[in-house]
Design an enzyme around this catalytic site. Structure first.
Site, mmCIF file in Angstrom:
data_model
loop_
_atom_site.group_PDB
_atom_site.id
_atom_site.type_symbol
_atom_site.label_atom_id
_atom_site.label_comp_id
_atom_site.label_asym_id
_atom_site.label_seq_id
_atom_site.Cartn_x
_atom_site.Cartn_y
_atom_site.Cartn_z
ATOM 1 N N CYS A 69 0.713 -1.289 0.002
ATOM 2 C CA CYS A 69 0.003 -0.091 0.065
ATOM 3 C C CYS A 69 0.817 1.461 -0.283
ATOM 4 O O CYS A 69 0.210 2.352 -0.340
ATOM 5 C CB CYS A 69 -1.013 -0.034 1.334
ATOM 6 S SG CYS A 69 -1.489 -1.737 1.740
ATOM 7 N N HIS A 106 -3.281 8.032 5.143
ATOM 8 C CA HIS A 106 -3.403 6.693 4.792
ATOM 9 C C HIS A 106 -4.584 6.266 4.962
ATOM 10 O O HIS A 106 -5.466 5.617 3.906
ATOM 11 C CB HIS A 106 -2.463 5.752 5.409
ATOM 12 C CG HIS A 106 -2.108 4.500 4.712
ATOM 13 N ND1 HIS A 106 -1.972 4.281 3.154
ATOM 14 C CD2 HIS A 106 -2.444 3.087 5.070
ATOM 15 C CE1 HIS A 106 -1.965 3.072 2.889
ATOM 16 N NE2 HIS A 106 -2.163 2.352 4.178
ATOM 17 N N GLU A 147 -2.625 4.970 12.857
ATOM 18 C CA GLU A 147 -1.977 6.409 12.286
ATOM 19 C C GLU A 147 -2.296 7.690 13.019
ATOM 20 O O GLU A 147 -1.381 8.396 12.981
ATOM 21 C CB GLU A 147 -2.787 6.333 10.816
ATOM 22 C CG GLU A 147 -2.104 7.849 10.091
ATOM 23 C CD GLU A 147 -2.918 7.632 8.670
ATOM 24 O OE1 GLU A 147 -3.777 7.001 8.245
ATOM 25 O OE2 GLU A 147 -2.198 8.562 7.878
ATOM 26 N N LYS A 187 -9.197 7.914 0.467
ATOM 27 C CA LYS A 187 -9.814 6.503 0.101
ATOM 28 C C LYS A 187 -11.382 6.620 0.551
ATOM 29 O O LYS A 187 -12.131 5.414 0.180
ATOM 30 C CB LYS A 187 -9.002 5.431 0.911
ATOM 31 C CG LYS A 187 -7.615 5.429 0.683
ATOM 32 C CD LYS A 187 -6.680 4.515 1.341
ATOM 33 C CE LYS A 187 -5.120 4.108 0.902
ATOM 34 N NZ LYS A 187 -4.419 5.296 1.489
ATOM 35 N N HIS A 242 -9.319 1.681 -1.916
ATOM 36 C CA HIS A 242 -7.906 1.695 -1.729
ATOM 37 C C HIS A 242 -7.206 0.971 -2.973
ATOM 38 O O HIS A 242 -7.209 -0.187 -3.317
ATOM 39 C CB HIS A 242 -7.540 0.781 -0.353
ATOM 40 C CG HIS A 242 -5.994 0.853 -0.246
ATOM 41 N ND1 HIS A 242 -5.114 1.306 -0.713
ATOM 42 C CD2 HIS A 242 -5.619 0.453 1.042
ATOM 43 C CE1 HIS A 242 -3.939 1.124 -0.099
ATOM 44 N NE2 HIS A 242 -4.144 0.614 0.949
ATOM 45 N N PHE A 260 1.176 -3.001 3.866
ATOM 46 C CA PHE A 260 0.678 -4.396 4.442
ATOM 47 C C PHE A 260 2.183 -4.946 4.457
ATOM 48 O O PHE A 260 2.998 -4.978 3.538
ATOM 49 C CB PHE A 260 -0.054 -5.054 3.551
ATOM 50 C CG PHE A 260 -0.830 -5.952 4.108
ATOM 51 C CD1 PHE A 260 -2.122 -5.513 4.563
ATOM 52 C CD2 PHE A 260 -0.796 -7.459 3.993
ATOM 53 C CE1 PHE A 260 -3.001 -6.185 5.244
ATOM 54 C CE2 PHE A 260 -1.755 -8.174 4.518
ATOM 55 C CZ PHE A 260 -2.919 -7.463 5.147
#
Lengths: 432, 422
Positions: A183, A321, A332, A353, A358, A418
């Site tokens: 990601c 993110h 986050e 997103k 995503h 990830f």
């Protein structure tokens, strides 16, 4: 060290083709997530996503013949390439006329479509290769496949990445790196291109990310329970909201043209923003979860601030993110609080997103474009579906349907992958 | 201020063996690790070379982690274990650093077969897939963590997790030159002060039939055992193998461990792309390869006449081998020895460049040059200095490693001898 500026943007998202289409849709709080119609997935497999848009043939025709000199017929690759073309056009950079073709690099995060996209074609021979253990006998599979496909390419994808195609189309001989940090890939690609220019290896780069979800990713991310179980495309993606339950697959392509400042000035380019900082780290924690203490995320943000020579109080907006998973949004938030302390509560935060899902390898690149647009317009888009405060997430997430206006000088874009790869990039208003 | 980048450890898994001594012996004796493993009734070679005696549990003690890994992940992680041990590093030492970096090549292998566990129960008798069944229960046949082995960054992520590597982490997916780029970019990381220590390399695991056939179609795979004859005028492609390698690069200034060793110093790197590789004739590829080597030599501030040997790409694919031989002739004339390991190991795809760099370092260190094996008529044979069939002794000071691929990638790395204690 050289200064690095952004001079061109190009994008394809579930909203359609073009930076203005994306930007207007984000400000209008639109939803780019819908039911999946291009896959026959059913049952427990994810049924909603931010899918590649259908691009009107007229758009392709308008872009002229140069666009598809060497581009394969794959629809997603064609539309990725449209973003590349548009970014170069936006930058007014004619690569074919450059004297030093090895001073430009291609740094787009992407991977070729997996072979599994051809599974329907294979189905008729798979049945004949199943052995007594209910597995595929590879020898039989090989022999049958070889017999069937001789002279045909219809079973196979093209192994080229978008970088190969871009370099070929524009005869670029400079460095080429496809980064795959899950990601965070888009930020890694932009960050590494930024470093190459900063260190003087190249003058310009075509950078960003491209991704279209595949059957592998839909099934795989469903199986690992990373995707939301909600089937309502309107409300499924709700980063930082108390009801968030997982991410929604997305797709798209974001391309940025970045250049060394003097090189850009010399050719009279219009400078959209400056990239000032890049930070990165690895959690070294666990494959499936971020480090709950957010040490790695904090490190990436701090490193970006340090490189940009900015104080925490100088960050005006965070494009997060914000995946809409329980753990990411919590981690986050913790990272932002750890780094920015009390000032964290003053920074508007939103997640792109929330509206387009995503798009994995493309996500950070599309978000980078959003950061540049935010700086140019002094506007920040909302977090679609942010309605219910999670007691643990107490920062200022721009609420659903609200656009914030504020003079923006420095904007932070976070992307965490990830597997524990963390990246942060700081985009700043250009001050010549 | 530019830092000096030295190689302090390596772990190599190839069809020639596991322990470094085994590799050295095999290289010196010109041994071949390729075994043509077709099964009765078919001609699918599956894999032409496997790592002999390899047992994953010897290297990866975390059985839970092992469960989520595919063969590429396992070989990559195992090579990292070997390299870290070879460098005299421990988890505790690595854990003390915040900026150690990890750069790894993503595997190029692709296949529909890993998904078949989900698909097989959903096949209809008319040769179509019942997607209702697939969505209702077929996909549940896959292990929950199935996707991890499909993600390109799992190997680098796992290596970081197992050894607490907390700095920059990147997986490069540029096809078969990726590991060379990982090493080259790792070199730049240290040179420019972004990291003090970098773990880098690449690996490739199981070879699947659909991938194999696709690449047979492209014409660079050999269908028989006589293949993989580098630089041969009758070369008919390469043979595929499994394998991988990891190197530990360090800033020489920061290498203060008492047991630190130095296999050599990386001093130059170039990364170029050949846009028209597919369409160009053999001879028109040559200037690109020539430029790639010259750029790396310029970066190293080394003259071509100072290069003792070229660890060539030598795929056994005529177009590339001709162009590489012609480029070597243009850059070095007959001065530099030419060697290559693909005929001995097979082509380990994303792992190949890392293995080649390690083998070049072993030759640099132990003052020999390994032979090319299966040599017949070679391109420009009278004008070039091929090492054929038998190793030679040579005081090696500088070598250059080439990595080129069929998609147009080109990368060269220059290394020189270091103060070895071996």
């Amino acid at each position: 060290m050289k200064r690095v500026v952004v001079t061109g943007l190009g994008v394809v998202t579930p909203f359609g083709f073009g930076v203005d289409v994306l930007w207007d849709s984000l400000l209008a709080n639109k939803n780019g997530i819908s039911r999946i119609t291009d896959y026959k997935v059913q049952g427990g497999i994810a049924s909603i996503a931010g899918s590649m848009p259908i691009i009107n043939d007229n758009i392709y025709r308008e872009k002229g013949s140069v666009l598809f000199k060497r581009i394969p017929e794959d629809e997603s690759v064609k539309s990725f390439f449209l973003a590349v073309y548009d970014a170069l056009n936006n930058a007014g950079l004619d690569l074919l006329k450059l004297d030093q073709k090895d001073r430009t690099g291609a740094f787009i995060a992407d991977r070729p479509m997996p072979l599994v996209e051809y599974i329907d074609q294979y189905a008729r021979l798979l049945d004949r290769c199943v052995d007594e253990n209910n597995t595929i006998n590879q020898n039989k599979f090989y022999t049958l496949l070889k017999k069937i496909q001789v002279g045909k390419r219809s079973f196979f994808n093209d192994p080229d990445s978008i970088n190969h195609l871009v370099s070929r189309n524009y005869s670029i001989t400079g460095p080429q790196i496809s980064s795959a940090t899950a990601c965070a890939s888009g930020n890694t690609a932009i960050g590494e291109a930024f470093m190459k220019i900063k260190q003087g290896y190249i003058d310009a780069a075509i950078t960003g990310g491209a991704y279209n979800y595949s059957l592998n990713s839909l099934i795989g991310f469903t199986r690992i329970a990373a995707l939301t179980t909600s089937t309502n495309p309107e409300s499924a993606c709700c980063p930082f909201d108390e009801k968030r339950s997982g991410f929604v697959m997305g797709s798209g392509c974001g391309i940025l043209i970045i250049e060394e400042l003097e090189f850009a000035k010399k050719r009279g380019a219009c400078i959209l923003a400056e990239i000032k900082g890049y930070g990165y780290s690895s959690d070294a924690f666990r494959s499936t979860d971020p480090d709950p203490d957010a040490k790695g995320c904090c490190k990436a943000v701090r490193q970006a601030l340090e490189m940009a020579q900015l104080n925490t109080g100088e960050i005006d907006y965070i494009n997060a993110h914000g995946t809409s998973t329980k753990m990411n949004d919590l981690t986050e938030t913790r990272a932002i609080k750890n780094v920015f302390k009390d000032y964290a509560y003053n920074i508007p935060i939103s997640s792109t997103k929330s509206m387009i899902g995503h798009s994995i390898m493309a996500a950070a690149a599309i978000e980078g474009i959003v950061c540049v647009k935010s700086i140019n317009n002094n506007i920040m888009h909302p977090n679609r579906n942010w309605e219910n405060r999670d007691p643990e997430l107490d920062l200022y997430y721009i609420p659903d349907n609200r656009v914030e206006e504020k003079k923006l000088y420095n904007v932070l874009s976070n992307s965490f992958g990830f597997g524990g790869q963390n990246t942060s990039i700081i985009y700043s208003k250009f001050n010549g | 201020m530019e830092n000096k980048v030295i190689v302090t450890g390596m772990g190599v898994l190839s069809p020639l063996g596991i322990e470094l001594e085994k590799h050295i012996t095999a290289l010196k004796e010109g041994l071949c690790g390729i075994r043509f493993e077709s099964r009765p009734g078919t001609d699918f070679p599956k894999v032409s070379g496997t790592v002999p005696g390899f047992k994953a549990l010897d290297y990866i003690t975390d059985k839970k982690a092992l469960k989520i890994m595919n063969r590429q992940n396992i070989l990559g992680c195992s090579a990292a274990v070997l390299a870290i041990k070879d460098a005299g590093l421990t988890r505790d030492i690595i854990n003390q650093s915040e900026d150690d970096a990890m750069l790894f090549a993503g595997g190029v292998m692709d296949s529909i077969l890993p998904l078949c566990e989900a698909v097989i129960p959903c096949l209809r008798s008319n040769g179509t897939i019942d997607y209702t069944k697939l969505g209702d229960y077929g996909y549940r046949n896959l292990p929950p963590l199935w996707i991890l082995a499909r993600l390109p960054n799992t190997t680098s992520g796992q290596i970081s997790i197992q050894h607490t590597i907390k700095g920059f982490n990147n997986t490069i997916v540029n096809g078969m030159v990726s590991a060379a780029l990982a090493i080259g970019e790792g070199y730049l990381q240290i040179k420019h002060g972004r990291s003090e220590r970098v773990f880098c390399g690449g690996a490739e695991g199981e070879i699947y039939p659909d991938f194999y056939i696709r690449n047979e179609n492209y014409g660079w795979l050999s269908g028989n055992y006589t293949g993989s004859a580098a630089f041969s005028v009758t070369g008919n492609g390469c043979l595929l193998s499994e394998g991988g390698a990891v190197l530990v690069l360090e800033n020489e200034q920061a290498t203060i461990r008492p047991n630190a060793q130095c296999y050599g110093e990386i001093i130059g790197y170039s990364n170029r792309y050949i846009p028209s590789f597919k369409e160009e004739s053999w001879s028109r590829i040559t200037p690109h390869y020539e430029k790639c080597m010259r750029d790396a030599l310029d970066d190293a501030k080394i003259k071509a006449e100072n290069v003792d040997f070229v660890q060539a790409n030598g795929w056994g694919y005529q177009k590339m081998d001709y162009a590489e031989a012609a480029a070597i002739k243009a850059v070095y004339g007959s001065k530099a020895y030419i060697t290559g390991c693909q005929p001995a190991t097979g082509n380990t795809l994303a792992g190949m460049p890392a293995i080649a760099v390690c083998y070049a370092l072993l030759q640099l260190n132990y003052n020999f040059i390994a032979p090319l094996i299966r040599t017949g008529d070679l391109f420009f044979e009278k004008e070039l200095n091929y090492v054929k069939e038998k190793a030679i002794s040579n005081h090696n000071r500088v070598c250059l490693v080439n990595s080129f691929d069929h998609l147009g990638g080109a990368c060269s790395i220059v290394m020189k001898e270091g103060g070895t204690d071996k």
